[in-house]
Design a protein around this motif. Sequence first.
Motif, PDB file in Angstrom:
ATOM      1  N   UNK A  51      -3.009   1.662  -1.542  1.00 47.71           N
ATOM      2  CA  UNK A  51      -1.880   2.348  -2.276  1.00 47.71           C
ATOM      3  C   UNK A  51      -3.363   3.035  -3.526  1.00 47.71           C
ATOM      4  N   UNK A  52      -3.478   1.981  -3.928  1.00 53.09           N
ATOM      5  CA  UNK A  52      -4.251   2.706  -5.563  1.00 53.09           C
ATOM      6  C   UNK A  52      -5.777   2.474  -5.710  1.00 53.09           C
TER       7      UNK A  52
ATOM      8  N   UNK B  96      -6.669   4.184  -2.546  1.00 59.38           N
ATOM      9  CA  UNK B  96      -6.599   5.887  -2.047  1.00 59.38           C
ATOM     10  C   UNK B  96      -5.905   6.568  -3.201  1.00 59.38           C
ATOM     11  N   UNK B  97      -5.307   6.180  -3.829  1.00 64.02           N
ATOM     12  CA  UNK B  97      -5.026   7.512  -4.953  1.00 64.02           C
ATOM     13  C   UNK B  97      -5.675   7.597  -6.441  1.00 64.02           C
TER      14      UNK B  97
ATOM     15  N   UNK C 146      -1.374  14.760  -9.185  1.00 70.50           N
ATOM     16  CA  UNK C 146      -0.587  14.481  -7.922  1.00 70.50           C
ATOM     17  C   UNK C 146       0.610  15.983  -7.609  1.00 70.50           C
TER      18      UNK C 146
ATOM     19  N   UNK D 263      -1.583  -4.274   0.677  1.00 66.24           N
ATOM     20  CA  UNK D 263      -1.118  -3.233   0.915  1.00 66.24           C
ATOM     21  C   UNK D 263      -1.105  -2.091  -0.611  1.00 66.24           C
ATOM     22  N   UNK D 264      -1.243  -2.867  -1.604  1.00 65.59           N
ATOM     23  CA  UNK D 264      -0.798  -2.458  -2.661  1.00 65.59           C
ATOM     24  C   UNK D 264      -2.658  -2.117  -3.241  1.00 65.59           C
TER      25      UNK D 264
ATOM     26  N   UNK E   8      -8.549   9.715  -4.385  1.00 63.09           N
ATOM     27  CA  UNK E   8      -7.710  11.183  -4.021  1.00 63.09           C
ATOM     28  C   UNK E   8      -8.143  12.029  -5.533  1.00 63.09           C
TER      29      UNK E   8
ATOM     30  N   UNK F 116       5.119   3.753  -2.359  1.00 64.16           N
ATOM     31  CA  UNK F 116       3.955   2.760  -1.868  1.00 64.16           C
ATOM     32  C   UNK F 116       4.131   1.263  -2.371  1.00 64.16           C
TER      33      UNK F 116
ATOM     34  N   UNK G 283       7.816 -10.797 -10.557  1.00 63.54           N
ATOM     35  CA  UNK G 283       7.319  -9.356  -9.640  1.00 63.54           C
ATOM     36  C   UNK G 283       8.327  -9.004  -8.575  1.00 63.54           C
TER      37      UNK G 283
ATOM     38  N   UNK H  20       3.003   7.632  -3.862  1.00 61.49           N
ATOM     39  CA  UNK H  20       2.819   6.863  -3.854  1.00 61.49           C
ATOM     40  C   UNK H  20       3.186   5.666  -4.994  1.00 61.49           C
TER      41      UNK H  20
ATOM     42  N   UNK I 299       2.604  -4.724  -8.764  1.00 60.60           N
ATOM     43  CA  UNK I 299       1.670  -5.158  -7.877  1.00 60.60           C
ATOM     44  C   UNK I 299       0.788  -5.574  -8.908  1.00 60.60           C
TER      45      UNK I 299
END
Lengths: 315, 248
Positions: B6-7, B9-10, A89, B2-3, B13, A100, A70, A97, B111
Amino acid sequence: MIDVQQVSRYFGDIAAVKDVSFQVEKGEIVGFLGPNAAGKTTTMRILTTYLPASSGTAKVAGFDVHEESMQVRKRIGYLPENPPLYQDMRVCDYLDFVAKIKGVDPNDRKKAVQEAMGKVAIDNVSKRVIRHLSKGYKQRVGIAQALVHNPDVLILDEPTIGLDPNQIIEVRELIKSLAGNHTIILSTHTLPEVSMTCERVIIINKGKVVAKDTTEGLTQKHSGARRLTVVVDAPLEDVRKKISALEGVEKVEKAGNGAEYTTLFVDSSKSLDIRPQLAKLIVAQNWPLYEIKAEDVSLEDVFLQLTTNEEGEAS
Amino acid sequence: MKNFLAIFQRETKSYFSSPIAYVVIGLFLVLAGIFYYLIISNFVQMCMRVDMMAQQYRQMPQKMNVNLMAIRPIMHNLSLFALFFLPLVTMRLYSDEKRTGTIELLMTSPVSNWQAIMGKFAAAGALFVLMLAGTFIYIIFIFLYGNPELGPILTGYLGLLLIGLSYISFGLFFSTLTESQIIAAVSTFVFILVFWAIGWISGIVSPTLGNLLSNFSLIEHFDDFAKGVLDTKHIVYYLSFIFMGLFL
């Protein structure tokens, strides 16, 4: 910055990468050169934590790719052979993204995306859907994706593949401009790319490192002799005899047929530059001189030499 | 977290920026609507017949249970339609990433696998919740023209949600195995169908084995929800099923 120690990776019985070791210092651009299926992509995938190594250790920025993956992942930007783009996208949404999931601070995210787009000059397509972009733009979005979180290490797998000549030059310039702030490893099987962009080169063949050096060092080391091309207007046998008599000359051979003038390749030992002596001789003989040129042994020759030698040993 | 967001949401979408979400939700509701119409008109006819018989024999008309006679079959139908639709929703979650190479981005980003899986699971789950939400309209009409009990309906929906999430978790699992969306969808479909039908064999084989098998069956556990019985045993079953799918 990058420290690879005797890494091997097997797929079944086949060794894709075998006992590969190398180091890369901070801020360097290193070229990873080898024919297809030499193990370039596998090595890169190990460095990016995508694949685990079968044995050996690899460290990026001081973190082990296996134990602390990580931490490594936060510090690398990776452009795989096929840019990992979500086709449906828009460019800006995609980069947002990526920022993020790469852990860019939410307050800096907008700026980071803007900067990355600026660096690869894709601001003008930021609202377009990726699917509709040309190959060159897609590749640039791929590079922007690797840059967006401003990583210490950039790993680019054949970044110029499939681009047109102008775009190739642009991408190379871009990569050069990124050096210093980032440590860059890029792989390629086209030689000019390495000689143009990289400071150091690692040649890999059949899963093994066969050479690692600076680009100049490599060409010098593997050129056994200096070679000059001489073009004069004089009888061949006469010229050959006189030049062969010079100190340090090892071999004189006729180059090409049907030329208007006598054209010769003159090989001399590496340590001695015979050009002043040769010039003196030619003047003394009163031969009309058309050309004296030092031939560089090109990286291409070295590459061929190394990869074909290896093949000979293996069989 | 948070990750995960993010995933999530993606993925959401990407469902809604392509026709997938609209087609799946739309056609699911069309199908559900047709069967709703059939079941309700059947129920109404039956009520009329009962009324007529009651008048003939001069008795009090027997009270028909709208929960039992109409809503339960509707719930069962919905669970069957979900079986057809959800493999199509989940099939692309990982196979598409593998095919286009974006999996390399995901796997080389900070992630964890768990965050990525949960993000995708939640996105598909959200789509399923929307599909179910659409069917509330039908239930509202039943409330307007009849007087069903609310309890069994709520437990029925809870059951539907759990059964749907079980499908999704296994759809996700099969999607990770292959680059081909079709293979992912078909294997999910077959796997779920086997677990669906496993209870039927229980009548043929020995009682202990039969009991065991019907405990594994997806639909047997759903019956109680549709009846309005809320049994922790069944909830535990579905949750463990979901967890197993995600864990694999």
